[in-house]
Design an enzyme around this catalytic site. Structure first.
Site, PDB file in Angstrom:
ATOM      1  N   HIS A   1      -7.579  -5.299  -1.648  1.00 35.13           N
ATOM      2  CA  HIS A   1      -6.345  -4.607  -1.264  1.00 35.13           C
ATOM      3  C   HIS A   1      -5.377  -5.546  -0.531  1.00 35.13           C
ATOM      4  O   HIS A   1      -4.171  -5.447  -0.676  1.00 35.13           O
ATOM      5  CB  HIS A   1      -6.699  -3.406  -0.385  1.00 35.13           C
ATOM      6  CG  HIS A   1      -5.546  -2.497  -0.125  1.00 35.13           C
ATOM      7  ND1 HIS A   1      -4.813  -1.922  -1.132  1.00 35.13           N
ATOM      8  CD2 HIS A   1      -4.991  -2.050   1.038  1.00 35.13           C
ATOM      9  CE1 HIS A   1      -3.858  -1.163  -0.616  1.00 35.13           C
ATOM     10  NE2 HIS A   1      -3.941  -1.236   0.693  1.00 35.13           N
TER      11      HIS A   1
ATOM     12  N   SER B   1       0.831  -1.199   0.000  1.00 38.96           N
ATOM     13  CA  SER B   1       0.000   0.000   0.000  1.00 38.96           C
ATOM     14  C   SER B   1       0.874   1.262   0.000  1.00 38.96           C
ATOM     15  O   SER B   1       1.648   1.473  -0.934  1.00 38.96           O
ATOM     16  CB  SER B   1      -0.950  -0.042   1.200  1.00 38.96           C
ATOM     17  OG  SER B   1      -1.962   0.937   1.073  1.00 38.96           O
TER      18      SER B   1
ATOM     19  N   ASP C   1      -8.897  -4.482  -6.428  1.00 35.45           N
ATOM     20  CA  ASP C   1      -8.591  -3.607  -5.294  1.00 35.45           C
ATOM     21  C   ASP C   1      -9.625  -2.487  -5.218  1.00 35.45           C
ATOM     22  O   ASP C   1      -9.756  -1.690  -6.145  1.00 35.45           O
ATOM     23  CB  ASP C   1      -7.185  -3.024  -5.455  1.00 35.45           C
ATOM     24  CG  ASP C   1      -6.680  -2.337  -4.199  1.00 35.45           C
ATOM     25  OD1 ASP C   1      -7.504  -1.925  -3.361  1.00 35.45           O
ATOM     26  OD2 ASP C   1      -5.448  -2.200  -4.047  1.00 35.45           O
TER      27      ASP C   1
END
Length: 822
Positions: free
Chosen positions: A789, A682, A755
């Site tokens: 994610h 991330s 995502d």
């Protein structure tokens, strides 16, 4: 010629092959699914320690074995993205979520275990105890439904017939104040789900009326079509049902609607109701939808309207919606509501004397709400806690620009208030912890108090690692008395009192001892190290969990402290592989995630503990330890500055942080300076790409589910609230896509194909890959079908581990002396 590779795992459902004779394992191989080495597979698939729910009296532990990795075929099954939710239409639950199996009750005083007779395929999603700890309600998941079961501590359980729960919104299962009945969110009688039209109802349209837009950061899995709207209504509508477990009787309250809250008043005479109302926005998630807040009587009849909040699609960046928020019952009086309202338009940048106020309203709920308290700064509503006596309430205000928390004690009956304590929001060393709460006979929670003091527990961060504690904090003076502090050679923490304040359930582990539960009894006061007074403990084992991965006990962990070039103190957790010989230089993996701080004092504080029992989950970087790498874990990468300008110096600070960590790892004789890789997820993936572009510290990098172009988030990211149009240069210098031509080390880019995080849409990795590839860089892009994610499916985690090991084995562990330049 440099190798340039793009790996795309096509999102083709495995079910299309169901009629062939090809095995699923063969299909995995055909599609390119890989497994890591056998020793890693063994740890990945090892049994897990159980999930634990402790009874309010501390007499029983409810245990269930967690399900961590669903198969990819399940992840690729039916799923709808509905206003911030990912819905599994087969069971009307969250897509991909699982609970625990093999439910059982453990009696603390003698360690006896009673298995509970639920169906073999049942999964315990949640456990709700009665105040006396004698009964419990179970939210039980199956592949095609979610059921309600109830039970008693003698081991008897039974299903509530003619009822299926709807766990998507709200407090799904709650005991009434009498602790005899339950209120639940149930699926109403309904037909088939709305079918998608053969062709769309029309084009997708968004329109702005000229008002200031809100940040896009929180928007994910949003509604897109009229059909989505119909599905949202279908799957989120509930009936409110009163359940009597003694006879199975069901009583419906009110009409079928989209409820998010249904909580009885302490005296059981009223119900606080919140429900969503149209229009259904395609730009924000359901928690920003318009709401109606009402009070009903205990028969489900309307009494009064408390608030009608419009669609909140123009909330200022890092701001709050206007109107009442966090409405709740005061637990110590029969029927009085309290809530918080913004006084600054919800805008954190507005210059006002007070930002929030605390309001109250009592039955019959027809008068004007009363202002109880004005707060200079934003009230963090989750911190509001009530005392058992008088009008005592605790709340914390946050001063955004200073990053400072102020905890106040109010007496809402007397109208008095005073500051109890304050500290930097990131000050782990000075953090006093949080108050213990206990249930009253009506099921509402208040401070756990003794002799004019409140019990507090906390992580007890120190410069040598965390040492959890249990304190008494005196209400009048704010002084504390330490009752328990974790031994320096272990990691132990208070779980719950067991029958009285002299005994409690203790969870204890160390680097070599599996976490287990103990019944601890206070003895006489003794002096611990540095003269600190604590109570002596005797302890008796409750559980005897065994180590599922003994090979990990050969890993050594140390906390290493050092300084950045500008004297900012930093640290990382150094993990050394099994059989490490002191002084041997190893291929090394650095894992980190940049965080923002207001100053050096808090930025350099040590987090975590070297005494934790290591368990490794998912596609963790810690698996490199089983292949002979050293790992720098939780490496400090602080961004220091005020919230408005921190990212002005992002690259310079990041480079300084990384150089300090690498220099220290080399200085202590562990890291081989020519064989260091960096990995991040991330915002950490952005870190990886930035450091590969701006330094030559690393041999290669792995960037997972990253954000590489912040101009795609024009209204703020992380703590940055300035827009792209106010700080264009900052957005560009924080975006490694603009310097992809400078990435002169091999980079592996991994991303979930689905995502939903607004800041890390999958296309960001695709564009960044093309930017690196197109300018002559060495890159590999792996897109994981159906993954969000984070990565859930077993096949996905296995494959990511294989990719990571292959990449670093080639470009780090077995790397030639670095001379990779574009």
């Amino acid at each position: 010629m440099k190798r340039k590779i793009l790996i795309l795992f096509l999102a083709i459902p495995l079910s299309i092959f169901a009629k062939t004779s090809t095995s699923e394992d063969t299909l995995k191989t055909a599609f390119g699914w890989k497994n890591p080495p056998e020793n890693i597979m063994k740890v990945l698939n090892a049994p897990q320690l159980p999930m634990v729910w402790t009874s309010p009296t501390g007499e029983y532990l409810f245990l269930a074995d967690p399900i961590l990795y669903p198969p990819l075929s399940e992840l690729g099954g039916p799923m709808y993205k509905l206003a911030g939710l990912r819905v599994n239409p087969l069971n009307n639950n969250y897509h991909g979520d699982h609970g625990g199996t093999s439910p059982r009750l453990l009696r603390i005083d003698n360690g006896s275990v009673q298995a509970l007779a639920l169906p073999k395929d049942a999964e315990i999603i949640d456990v709700s105890w009665t105040v006396d700890g004698k009964q419990f309600a179970l939210t039980v998941g199956f592949t095609d439904r979610v059921e309600l079961w109830t039970g008693t501590v003698d081991g008897n359980v039974k299903k509530i017939d003619n009822l299926q729960l709807n766990p998507l919104l709200g407090n799904t299962v709650s005991w009434l104040p009498d602790q005899k009945k339950l209120i639940v969110f149930a699926i109403p009688k309904r037909g088939e789900a709305p079918k998608a039209p053969v062709i769309p109802y029309g084009p997708e349209i968004m329109e702005s009326s000229g008002s200031t837009a809100r940040s896009t950061y929180e928007a994910r899995n949003l509604l897109e079509t009229d059909h989505d709207e119909a599905l949202f209504e279908y799957y989120t509508k509930s009936e409110l049902i009163i359940v009597d477990p003694s006879n199975g009787n069901l009583t419906k309250l009110g009409k079928t609607d989209i409820y998010t809250t249904a909580i009885f008043s302490p005296d059981g005479k009223y119900i606080h109701i919140e429900r969503l109302v149209k229009p259904w926005s395609h730009e924000v998630a359901y928690w920003r939808f318009a709401t109606e807040t009402e009070i009903w009587n205990d028969k489900g009849e309307f009494v009064s309207k408390i608030a009608s909040l419009p669609l909140a699609d123009n909330v200022p960046v890092h701001g709050e919606r206007m109107g009442p928020r966090s409405i709740s019952w005061r637990p110590t009086v029969p029927h009085t509501l309290f809530w918080v309202e913004a006084l600054d338009g919800g805008d954190p940048m507005a210059k006002v004397s007070h930002r929030d106020r605390l309001m109250s309203l009592t039955a019959p709920f027809t008068g004007e709400p009363k202002e109880v308290y004005k707060a200079e700064h934003r009230i963090e509503t989750w911190t509001i806690r009530w005392g058992a006596e008088s009008g005592l309430v605790m709340l914390t205000q946050n001063e955004r620009m200073r990053r400072w928390n102020y905890t106040w004690l109010l007496d809402v009956d007397k109208g008095t208030s005073r500051l109890w304590y304050d500290l930097n929001e990131s000050d782990m060393y000075g953090n006093p912890g949080y108050p213990l709460m206990r249930p009253m006979s009506n099921g509402k929670y208040v401070f756990y108090e003794k002799g004019g003091a409140v019990y507090f527990r906390g992580s007890g961060a120190t410069d040598k690692g965390d040492r959890p504690f249990l304190d008494l904090r005196y209400i009048e003076t704010g002084k504390t008395k330490r009752l328990f502090r974790c031994n320096p050679d272990k990691y132990e923490f208070f779980v719950a009192f067991a029958g009285n304040e002299n005994r409690f359930v203790l969870r204890s582990e160390s680097a070599v001892d599996v976490p287990n539960y103990y019944l601890a009894t206070f003895g006489q006061e003794i002096k611990a190290e540095k003269g600190e007074a604590v109570m002596k403990l005797s302890r008796k084992p409750i559980t005897q969990f065994v180590d599922p991965t003994p090979e990990l006990r050969k890993i050594e962990t140390r906390i290493v402290r050092y300084f950045r070039s500008d004297s900012v103190p930093l640290s990382f957790k150094l993990h050394l592989p099994p059989g490490y010989k002191e002084g041997t230089r190893l291929p090394t993996v650095l894992d980190a995630y940049p965080l923002e701080y207001s100053g050096a004092a808090t930025a350099g504080q040590v987090s975590g503990s070297s005494k934790r029992f290591m368990r490794i989950y998912g596609a963790s970087h810690l698996y490199f330890l089983l292949q002979g790498y050293a790992v720098l874990d939780a490496t400090a990468m602080p961004m220091i500055g005020d919230p408005e300008t921190t990212y002005n110096t992002f690259v310079d600070q990041l480079v300084a942080d990384a150089k300090a960590a690498v220099d220290k790892a080399v200085e202590i004789g562990v890291a081989d300076p020519d064989r260091i890789g960096i990995i991040g997820h991330s915002h950490g993936a952005l870190m990886v790409a930035t450091l590969l572009a701006h330094t030559d510290l690393f041999s290669a990098g792995i960037a997972r589910s990253g954000s590489f172009n912040k101009t795609n988030q024009p209204f703020g990211f992380q703590s940055e609230r300035r827009s792209l149009f106010d700080a264009k240069d900052v957005y560009i210098q924080v975006s490694p896509t603009f310097v992809a031509n400078k990435v002169n080390e091999p980079i592996l880019i991994i991303h979930g194909k689905d995502d939903s995080n607004p800041g890390t849409r999958t296309y960001q990795s695709e564009v960044f890959y093309e930017a690196v590839r197109g300018t002559g860089g060495i890159a590999r892009l792996v897109l994981l079908p159906f993954e969000d994610h984070g990565y859930s499916a077993l096949e996905s985690n296995e494959h990511v581990l294989w990719e990571q090991l292959e990449w670093f084995n080639k470009y780090v562990k077995n790397a030639q002396p670095r001379a990779i330049k574009k």
